[in-house]
Scaffold this motif. Structure first.
Motif, PDB file in Angstrom:
ATOM      1  N   MET A   1     -46.996  35.916 -54.325  1.00  0.00           N
ATOM      2  CA  MET A   1     -47.024  37.123 -53.495  1.00  0.00           C
ATOM      3  C   MET A   1     -48.046  38.140 -53.975  1.00  0.00           C
ATOM      4  SD  MET A   1     -42.995  37.546 -52.524  1.00  0.00           S
ATOM      5  CE  MET A   1     -43.155  39.288 -52.490  1.00  0.00           C
ATOM      6  N   GLY A   2     -48.350  38.179 -55.266  1.00  0.00           N
ATOM      7  CA  GLY A   2     -49.274  39.175 -55.783  1.00  0.00           C
ATOM      8  C   GLY A   2     -50.723  38.709 -55.837  1.00  0.00           C
ATOM      9  N   ALA A   3     -50.989  37.487 -55.424  1.00  0.00           N
ATOM     10  CA  ALA A   3     -52.350  36.959 -55.539  1.00  0.00           C
ATOM     11  C   ALA A   3     -53.343  37.743 -54.678  1.00  0.00           C
ATOM     12  CB  ALA A   3     -52.382  35.483 -55.171  1.00  0.00           C
ATOM     13  N   ASP A   4     -52.916  38.148 -53.496  1.00  0.00           N
ATOM     14  CA  ASP A   4     -53.833  38.913 -52.647  1.00  0.00           C
ATOM     15  C   ASP A   4     -54.156  40.261 -53.289  1.00  0.00           C
ATOM     16  OD1 ASP A   4     -51.182  39.683 -52.200  1.00  0.00           O
ATOM     17  OD2 ASP A   4     -51.580  40.344 -50.150  1.00  0.00           O
ATOM     18  N   ASP A   5     -53.178  40.850 -54.001  1.00  0.00           N
ATOM     19  CA  ASP A   5     -53.447  42.098 -54.721  1.00  0.00           C
ATOM     20  C   ASP A   5     -54.430  41.862 -55.860  1.00  0.00           C
ATOM     21  OD1 ASP A   5     -51.754  43.647 -53.154  1.00  0.00           O
ATOM     22  OD2 ASP A   5     -50.015  43.183 -54.399  1.00  0.00           O
ATOM     23  N   LYS A   6     -54.290  40.744 -56.540  1.00  0.00           N
ATOM     24  CA  LYS A   6     -55.197  40.416 -57.643  1.00  0.00           C
ATOM     25  C   LYS A   6     -56.632  40.268 -57.132  1.00  0.00           C
ATOM     26  CE  LYS A   6     -51.837  38.119 -60.633  1.00  0.00           C
ATOM     27  NZ  LYS A   6     -50.623  38.418 -59.909  1.00  0.00           N
TER      28      LYS A   6
END
Length: 85
Positions: free
Chosen positions: A22-27
């Motif tokens: 879920m946090g990959a797009d934020d990364k």
């Protein structure tokens, strides 16, 4: 996960073998912000524009801090998952 682009090949930590978490797009967004800042700083150096250099350094720092926050969230999730087992 790997992303190949203008600046070479990047590996984004925090992704599993099954794909993006879920946090990959934020990364990705944070890394892009950091690279944008680096480009602004470089352009500021080339044009002798101290304001642009400062803006670039600020964006790099912001991207780095956001990435650190993502790492903390990932670590917290791993601890939580460890207690579920």
């Amino acid at each position: 996960m790997f992303l190949v682009g203008l600046f070479g090949k990047w590996e984004f930590p925090g992704t599993d073998e099954e794909g993006m978490d879920m946090g990959a797009d934020d990364k990705i967004r944070n890394k892009a912000r950091e690279l944008k800042g680096r480009a602004k700083e470089t352009l500021g150096k080339a044009t002798d524009d101290e304001d642009l250099r400062a803006e670039g350094r600020t964006e790099q720092a912001e991207g780095g801090l956001r990435q650190a926050g993502e790492k903390v969230k990932d670590a917290g999730k791993k601890v939580k998952d460890a207690f579920k087992k």
